[in-house]
Every structure is written in C-alpha cells, then in structure tokens.
Design a protein around this motif. Structure first.
Motif, mmCIF file in Angstrom:
data_model
loop_
_atom_site.group_PDB
_atom_site.id
_atom_site.type_symbol
_atom_site.label_atom_id
_atom_site.label_comp_id
_atom_site.label_asym_id
_atom_site.label_seq_id
_atom_site.Cartn_x
_atom_site.Cartn_y
_atom_site.Cartn_z
ATOM 1 N N TYR A 66 4.026 -9.846 -1.101
ATOM 2 C CA TYR A 66 4.116 -8.527 -1.723
ATOM 3 C C TYR A 66 2.834 -7.756 -1.432
ATOM 4 O O TYR A 66 1.744 -8.306 -1.510
ATOM 5 C CB TYR A 66 4.301 -8.684 -3.242
ATOM 6 N N PRO A 67 2.882 -6.453 -1.126
ATOM 7 C CA PRO A 67 4.066 -5.585 -1.079
ATOM 8 C C PRO A 67 4.599 -5.376 0.332
ATOM 9 O O PRO A 67 5.159 -4.316 0.630
ATOM 10 C CB PRO A 67 3.501 -4.278 -1.625
ATOM 11 N N HIS A 91 10.858 -3.096 -3.187
ATOM 12 C CA HIS A 91 9.823 -3.583 -4.094
ATOM 13 C C HIS A 91 9.336 -2.458 -5.003
ATOM 14 O O HIS A 91 9.439 -1.272 -4.674
ATOM 15 C CB HIS A 91 8.652 -4.160 -3.297
ATOM 16 N N CYS A 162 9.264 -7.779 -6.162
ATOM 17 C CA CYS A 162 9.569 -7.644 -4.727
ATOM 18 C C CYS A 162 10.904 -6.952 -4.474
ATOM 19 O O CYS A 162 11.181 -6.554 -3.330
ATOM 20 C CB CYS A 162 9.566 -9.022 -4.069
#
Length: 354
Positions: A66-67, A91, A162
């Motif tokens: 992430y991201p 996300h 996410c």
C-alpha cells in the motif's frame, strides 16, 4: 559472480517508473509526497505499508504494498510464469483516513515483537511513516511459524485500506517447497541440471519474499543454481591478477575454432565488434553473445579496478554519453585469451576454461 550493466539498470528503472511500478518503497528511498500519501493536517503521514502474509490461499496472493500495488503470479503466452505487479485501484486515499485509523496501523506494526527467529516465514511488514513531530520512521517486523494476535483483524483492516480482498489469514503457512514451485511455476526436477528443485531452493536460499518479488522467474533461479555449483571450476580462471601471455594470430584463431566446436557445433557467427581490441560473436542456435580478446592486449583494454570479490573487470563503452558497461571476464587455461561472457551462460564459460 554477477555484475549489472549500468545502462541496462537505468533503463530498467525508467521502465518501472513508466509502468507505474516505482521501486522506491522496496529499496527504502524517500518518495515525494503526493496524492497517494496518507497524512493529516497535524503532520502524521503514512508513506507506505508493505505486507507479506504467507497463509496458504487459493488466490496465491502473498504480497501487497500500500498504496502502490499487489503482487501475483502470471503466465505469459509462452507458458512461462513470473511474478508481476498490479496497481491498487480502489485503495483509500489519504484524505479519507482519520488520525485514529493511521495510528491503528502504525501502532499495530510497532507493537509486534522484534528479532524473531524460526523456520517458516509467516509474515513480513515494512511500515514507513512520519510522526506528529515530523520525524520520518521505518519499522520492520518479521514473524515465523505462526501469526501474531489479532492478525485476522489487522488483515481485515489492511484489505479495506487497499480496497479489495488481497491477503488472507489461516493456520497453514505457505513455504517454498518443490511441490509449491511445481504447482505455481510448472517446473519439476527434470528441469534442473545436476540436481533437484530442493537443491535449487537450498543453494539459492529461496523464500516467499523472493518468489513474490517483482519479475521473479524460476528459469533464472535454476540457471543461477547451475552456475553456483559450477563456480568452483570457473573461479580459478577469474582475474584476481592481470596476466599477459603472448600469442600469435594463428594460435588465437585455432583456439576459437576449437572453442566454438564445444559450445554450438561450430554455429558461431562473428559480427563487427563495437569495442576496440575485442572480437564479438553470437551463437546462432541460442542467440547468446560474447566478446573475446588476447591477454597480450591487456594494456590496451579498459580494465576496471578490483571489485568486492577482488576480481578485475572491463569498463566497456556503452555508446551512450557518460555511460559504461561493467563486464566480468575470465582467462583461458593457458592465460593467453579472454572471454567476456555477456549473456552466454555457464556452459560457454566452462568450455572456454577447458
């Protein structure tokens, strides 16, 4: 021994950036703040949260960053399987997260035990953030053989962050075994020269962080294993010192003719070399290429300083402004001739050493 080509490395980085696959979060380099950053007005900022969770799952997804992206296995049109990356599309953005939510992820990772040891890697987390005082921090946690308390809830919240069901919990930990490599990558012991898949795992020290990294290919690991077990035969021919032995043109041509017969049934073609004092060849059946030279010309060749392995190397002209190619080389048995193997592989090097 491996040595990267500088210009290839630069082009690879450019490719990753253009493809949306920046390497900064995996390499630990800072990334400029932007729309993907997660921050509050008070200064708290979650730069990235990368999680490996090795619970067995039917989706075969074990790695999410992430991201940016998640990692999954993909089969190309030739049937070859590699680990590819896919962007996280849905996300949650920084402005959607409260300080409480940010602190949940940061505090959970910081609260995991440090310096654990075990046999089977169960999870690996890399959390990079900026605290309320503006100090940037990186937290790394690894666990083995089991999952920590409240792991299911952490993954549940992480998947929401996410924007999809990516990582899974469970009791059974996936490890890199011959059966797993066969199931995912389609390789068997028959694909391994002078060994088994277990030998490849042991020599290459493969774990789940390796096989779920970008563009992982089993073919490369099998080749690497073969090169590793043959290295004791090649190492004595590596240039720990610079040796010059005189030779005639007739000796040079005769040596190459014998060498070509060993590697490709004589199907080797010479083309114009782009490097002074080197000759350039490629094998027609494999398309692999290499350079050769005479040690009597070493004083004219672009020899580089010793590297960490205490071997010399060549600084070849990359024909791009201010760029060079760093290439390994080896000596023939009589030390009269030099091979720069390029991409030609272990067998070509062994034949040259004989």
């Amino acid at each position: 021994m491996k040595k990267a080509l500088l210009w290839v490395g630069i082009l690879s980085v450019l490719f990753l950036l253009l493809a949306g696959c920046s390497t900064d979060e995996e390499a630990g380099a800072p990334k400029k703040e932007g729309a993907s950053s997660t921050q509050t007005a008070e200064g708290l900022w979650l730069k990235s949260l990368e999680v490996y969770s090795n619970a067995v799952n039917s989706e075969r997804i074990y790695h999410v960053a992430y991201p940016y992206r998640f990692y999954a296995f993909e089969t190309d049109i030739n049937g070859s399987v590699s680990t590819q990356t896919y962007d996280l599309i849905d996300h949650r953005r920084g402005e959607e997260l409260s300080e409480e939510e940010l602190l949940y992820f940061i505090d959970y990772v910081k609260g995991l035990p440090e310096n654990q040891k075990g046999e089977s890697l169960s999870y690996f987390i890399i959390c990079r953030y900026r605290d309320e005082e503006g100090k940037e921090e990186s937290v790394y946690r690894m666990g083995y053989d089991t999952f920590p308390e409240e792991w299911d809830e952490f993954l549940n919240q992480y998947n929401k962050l996410c924007g999809g069901e990516y990582l899974f919990s469970g009791e059974q930990i996936q490890t890199v075994t011959p059966e797993f490599l066969t199931e995912v990558f389609g390789v068997t012991d028959e694909d391994v020269r002078e060994g088994t898949l277990q030998d490849v795992i042991d020599v290459q020290k493969l774990d789940m962080t390796d096989v779920t990294s970008f563009f992982f290919r089993m073919e490369g690991e099998i080749d690497g294993y073969y090169g590793a077990i043959k290295e004791p035969l090649i190492e004595p021919h590596r240039p720990r010192e610079l040796i010059q032995v005189e030779s005639t043109q007739e000796e040079y041509d005769a040596f190459l003719e014998s060498f070509f017969g060993k590697i490709s049934d004589g199907q080797v073609e010479e083309v114009d070399s782009d490097q002074d004092y080197f000759r350039y060849f490629y094998t027609q059946d494999t398309g692999k290429s290499f350079y050769t030279a005479r040690t009597s010309d070493l004083d004219k060749l672009p020899v580089g300083k010793r590297d960490l392995d205490e071997y010399y190397f060549f600084e070849l002209d990359a024909h791009m402004e201010d760029m060079i190619m760093l290439e390994d080389f080896i000596y023939s048995a009589d030390r009269k001739f030099i091979l720069v193997p390029c991409d030609s592989g272990t067998d070509v090097m062994l034949a040259f050493c004989e």
